[in-house]
Design an enzyme around this catalytic site. Structure first.
Site, mmCIF file in Angstrom:
data_model
loop_
_atom_site.group_PDB
_atom_site.id
_atom_site.type_symbol
_atom_site.label_atom_id
_atom_site.label_comp_id
_atom_site.label_asym_id
_atom_site.label_seq_id
_atom_site.Cartn_x
_atom_site.Cartn_y
_atom_site.Cartn_z
ATOM 1 N N ASP A 234 13.174 -44.016 8.906
ATOM 2 C CA ASP A 234 11.805 -44.517 8.923
ATOM 3 C C ASP A 234 11.272 -44.592 10.351
ATOM 4 O OD1 ASP A 234 9.733 -45.855 7.168
ATOM 5 O OD2 ASP A 234 10.048 -47.482 8.601
ATOM 6 N N GLU A 304 31.563 -37.820 12.451
ATOM 7 C CA GLU A 304 32.876 -38.424 12.196
ATOM 8 C C GLU A 304 33.278 -38.250 10.731
ATOM 9 O OE1 GLU A 304 32.335 -42.553 13.138
ATOM 10 O OE2 GLU A 304 31.824 -42.122 15.237
#
Ligand code: NOJ
Length: 595
Positions: A234, A304
């Site tokens: 956002d 990751e």
């Protein structure tokens, strides 16, 4: 030369000519997000299982089969996290829990599991620019003294003038009114001011503070650990403010919503040249260079994890060449193409913005992320038929000038969608557009809930008209949005929506729902999302015509039929947004032809 368009014997005389059994098709070629069709669920308006009038996660889970049948690749889920709901969940009080309105973390896990089992990925909405004023961080900041580490998490500033009575600068909130709110000290005296780009219940975080950055790395990992496929971010252009917070007055003809529309969309009137490299003066609270370092950090966090996780920027940034910085290889994967969304129903505009988009994103090796509707803009089945200027974020209501003709709007929306879904790149669909839903213009004033409506003293209607709960079953209470004995929907639904209900369109050839299903199936089968666009000339100025692989797309944005100067049989018409009865393409109609 003529085109043979009459339906084959035994086929209904409708737009749908390629009916096939429904199946789930996952886009192929490169990373999934480069070509994915992603369906936005606005949870409070999608499906209400518990009957409180507000949609919830269990409701979503129960309706996921319908999305698999539609043929989408992924879902973007608007906020469902703990929130006092002053901005429909874009005011988060706990980033790592589900608001009881929507359910529990267990409900979330069950929803995600079912989505994945259906081959649908899930992207969740993350709101990093601001928290709710109910967030513990903000409450701790208010309780802590000026200059404390707790205060430094947010944008607290002393006021100007001898008593600090004047706001630190002249910035105007996106929702109307000032961007500053004054606090009250524990002893009752007036205190510092805090910045809020949106509502006063949404204080902006201080992203210069490493502590804030660390918290968000933890929040990303929390959801990634649960298995989400990515995040829609956002206000992804608002996190960093210009040093010194200089005064700024936006141009008068600017829109107001979305975090950047206020200023970034200047110049999007009909005739915009999307290629133009002009960089509208950058407001001191949008698109500051410092935001990019933040997303490089987030990119590393996503790396990751295995699989292809995605960050999608909600960044109202112009020009497209500048927006492309959000999707450089070490930043985000997608950025909503709001320049495309903002284009009018005009062939020159569309050609220009499509060309400009593909070129701009290609410089950084990113796809364009096409979009026509979302929960912040007038639904495109209404927007494309507006006859007066409507600044983005203003919304429409009974007293708006240039209100749309419903039939014209739907016709244009179907054609516009057929163009969008044939373009290479990713595309987002907003819940209800597959039903052809128009904006609800006649919501009673007392039902409106958007902070824009209140902060502009009812001058702007705001965004409620595109957020009305969607109709599932004709004739049922709340059109099947909630259980038969449930509460009324949180925004009232119009009385004449039976015709839009999914049950009214399911299996009905030529319905908007079947048109979307057909387009998604063909898009996957012909690998349009990973294809290459080649413009076709010779159809006249009001026509958008291009080839993508073995599909030719022709859209007539004008008001008179256009000759199709190629010889074809009915078999070659893969999709048409209106019945083709003559050797010409009617007004406001698009076709996909076998090349
Ligand atoms: C953009 C969101 O899409 C909108 O709904 C919200 O009001 C603002 N950002 C503030 O979070």
């Amino acid at each position: 030369m003529t085109i043979e368009t009459s339906p084959e014997p035994g086929l209904p005389d409708t737009a749908v000519t390629d009916a096939q059994p429904t199946e789930t098709l996952i886009a192929t070629g490169g990373e999934w997000w480069r070509s994915a069709v992603i369906y936005q669920i606005y949870p409070r308006s999608f499906a209400d299982d518990d009957g409180d009038g507000i949609g919830d996660l269990v409701g979503i889970t129960k309706r996921l089969d319908a999305l698999a049948e539609l043929g989408v690749d992924a879902i973007w889920l608007s906020p469902f996290m703990t929130s006092p709901q002053h901005d429909a969940g874009y005011d988060v009080a706990d980033y790592c829990d589900v608001d009881p309105l929507f359910g529990t973390l267990a409900d979330f896990d069950a929803m995600l599991e079912k989505a994945h089992a259906l081959g649908i990925r899930l992207i969740v909405d993350l709101v990093p620019n601001h928290t709710s004023w109910d967030h513990a961080w903000f409450q701790e900041a208010l309780a802590a003294p000026e200059g404390s580490p707790e205060r430094d998490r947010y944008m607290f500033h002393d006021g100007k003038g001898p008593n600090g009575d004047e706001m630190p600068n002249n910035w105007e909130s996106v929702f109307g009114g000032p961007m500053w709110e004054r606090t009250t000290n524990p002893d009752g005296t007036p205190g510092q001011w805090y910045l809020h780009i949106f509502d006063k219940s949404q204080p902006d975080l201080n992203w210069e503070n490493p502590w804030v950055r660390e918290q968000f790395h933890g929040i990303l990992r929390f959801w990634l650990d649960r298995g989400v496929d990515g995040f829609r971010v956002d206000v992804a252009h608002g996190l960093i403010k210009e040093a010194g917070l200089p005064d700024y007055t936006p141009p008068e003809d600017a829109g107001s919503m979305g975090g950047g529309a206020a200023d970034a969309l200047v110049g999007l009137e009909p005739g915009i040249d999307a290629d133009a490299d002009a960089d509208p003066a950058t407001p001191p609270y949008w698109a500051q260079d410092g935001v990019h370092e933040i997303y490089r950090g987030w990119h590393a966090v996503l790396e990751e994890y295995d699989g292809e996780r995605v960050l999608c920027a909600e960044a109202w940034v112009e020009p497209l060449t500048k927006l492309a910085r959000w999707v450089r290889p070490d930043e985000m994967q997608q950025a909503f193409n709001f320049t495309y969304l903002s284009a009018g129903w005009s062939a020159p505009e569309l050609r220009s913005v499509i060309d400009g988009s593909i070129a701009a994103f290609a410089t950084v090796g990113a796809p364009s992320t096409w979009v026509l509707s979302n929960h912040d803009v007038v639904r495109h089945a209404s927007r494309l038929a507006l006859t007066a200027e409507n600044l983005q974020g203003a919304g429409i209501g009974p007293n708006s000038p240039g209100l749309p003709d419903t039939a014209v709007g739907l016709r244009r929306a179907r054609a516009a969608t057929a163009v969008m879904l044939a373009l290479p790149g990713s595309a987002y669909i907003y819940q209800g557009e597959e039903l052809g839903l128009p904006e609800d213009i006649y919501l009673p004033d007392e039902a409106r809930q958007d902070p824009t409506w209140f902060r502009t003293n009812h001058e702007k209607y705001g965004r409620d008209g595109c957020r009305v709960p969607i109709p599932w079953e004709a004739g049922a209470p709340t059109y099947g949005f909630g259980p038969a004995d449930g509460a009324a929907s949180w925004l009232p639904q119009p009385a004449d929506w039976d015709v839009y209900a999914r049950s009214s369109q399911q299996g009905v050839a030529g319905s908007t729902l079947e048109l979307y299903k057909l387009a998604l199936r063909l898009r996957a089968a012909h690998a349009l999302g990973t294809g290459t666009l080649e413009w076709l000339g010779g159809y006249g100025p009001e026509v958008v015509a291009f080839r993508n692989g073995d599909v030719t797309v022709i859209a007539n944005t004008g008001s008179t039929p256009v000759e199709l100067p190629v010889e074809r049989s009915a078999d070659d018409v893969l999709l048409a947004t209106e019945p083709l009865t003559e050797a010409a393409l009617p007004a406001d109609t698009a076709v996909w032809l076998r090349s």
